[in-house]
Write a protein that holds these residues in place. Structure first.
Motif, PDB file in Angstrom:
ATOM      1  N   THR A   8      -3.284  -3.597   8.094  1.00  0.00           N
ATOM      2  CA  THR A   8      -3.314  -3.519   6.634  1.00  0.00           C
ATOM      3  C   THR A   8      -4.705  -3.811   6.089  1.00  0.00           C
ATOM      4  OG1 THR A   8      -1.008  -4.159   6.555  1.00  0.00           O
ATOM      5  CG2 THR A   8      -2.252  -4.373   4.511  1.00  0.00           C
ATOM      6  N   TYR A   9      -5.355  -4.806   6.642  1.00  0.00           N
ATOM      7  CA  TYR A   9      -6.723  -5.163   6.239  1.00  0.00           C
ATOM      8  C   TYR A   9      -7.615  -5.118   7.466  1.00  0.00           C
ATOM      9  CZ  TYR A   9      -4.629  -6.896   1.969  1.00  0.00           C
ATOM     10  OH  TYR A   9      -3.940  -6.978   0.790  1.00  0.00           O
ATOM     11  N   TRP A  27      -9.147  -2.612   2.551  1.00  0.00           N
ATOM     12  CA  TRP A  27      -8.100  -1.690   2.964  1.00  0.00           C
ATOM     13  C   TRP A  27      -8.810  -0.534   3.647  1.00  0.00           C
ATOM     14  CZ3 TRP A  27      -4.790  -0.860  -2.060  1.00  0.00           C
ATOM     15  CH2 TRP A  27      -3.894  -1.922  -2.209  1.00  0.00           C
ATOM     16  N   LEU A  90      -5.274   7.204   1.906  1.00  0.00           N
ATOM     17  CA  LEU A  90      -5.093   5.874   1.297  1.00  0.00           C
ATOM     18  C   LEU A  90      -3.740   5.760   0.612  1.00  0.00           C
ATOM     19  CD1 LEU A  90      -8.731   5.524   0.054  1.00  0.00           C
ATOM     20  CD2 LEU A  90      -7.579   3.830   1.491  1.00  0.00           C
ATOM     21  N   TYR A  94      -1.057   2.935   1.728  1.00  0.00           N
ATOM     22  CA  TYR A  94      -0.845   1.801   0.823  1.00  0.00           C
ATOM     23  C   TYR A  94       0.108   2.078  -0.323  1.00  0.00           C
ATOM     24  CZ  TYR A  94      -4.472  -0.150   3.640  1.00  0.00           C
ATOM     25  OH  TYR A  94      -5.180  -0.595   4.721  1.00  0.00           O
ATOM     26  N   PHE A  98      -1.892   1.233  -3.835  1.00  0.00           N
ATOM     27  CA  PHE A  98      -3.125   1.998  -4.002  1.00  0.00           C
ATOM     28  C   PHE A  98      -3.071   2.852  -5.255  1.00  0.00           C
ATOM     29  CE2 PHE A  98      -5.758   5.762  -3.514  1.00  0.00           C
ATOM     30  CZ  PHE A  98      -6.996   5.158  -3.396  1.00  0.00           C
TER      31      PHE A  98
END
Length: 127
Positions: A8-9, A27, A90, A94, A98
């Motif tokens: 995730t990160y 991200w 993205l 997310y 996002f």
């Protein structure tokens, strides 16, 4: 060769002109063999990438605490023609988080600096 982290990160480490590393949790969405990162155009990482494409990436938590080995990589800016594909990656990774952040940021940009793009997309590839 180790692949890029799929968490995730990720901790994105860019390098100052002096060679000093600067790590930032971001991200990063998978897009083929690469990762894409959406960030402010005036951020330090963007400024550092303008003089060197060398980066490292490692899985981390939201606070940047590294949770695995770092991987050497190179980073560059996504061409405008490729933005739709990168933004789609993205959105897939997310989802609503996002979409809301992106929409809010675009609205704020239009209100404060009409016509100016205030964000950059970065593509990270294994070294």
């Amino acid at each position: 060769m180790a692949g890029l982290p799929r968490s995730t990160y990720v901790s994105l480490t860019t390098f100052r002109r002096t060679g000093q590393p600067v790590a930032t949790p971001v991200w990063a969405a998978p897009d083929g063999e690469s990762l894409v990162v959406w960030t402010r155009a005036d951020s330090g990482k963007v400024k550092r990438l303008r003089h060197t494409s060398r980066v490292t990436v490692a899985p981390c938590d939201i606070r940047g605490r590294v949770r695995g080995p770092a991987v050497e990589a190179t980073a560059g800016f996504v061409d405008r023609a490729e933005w739709p594909q990168a933004l789609a990656a993205l959105r897939r990774a997310y989802g609503l988080r996002f979409r809301l952040g992106h929409a809010g940021s675009r609205l704020w940009s239009r209100l404060t600096r009409p016509g100016a793009e205030r964000h950059e997309l970065i593509r990270i590839r294994p070294a």
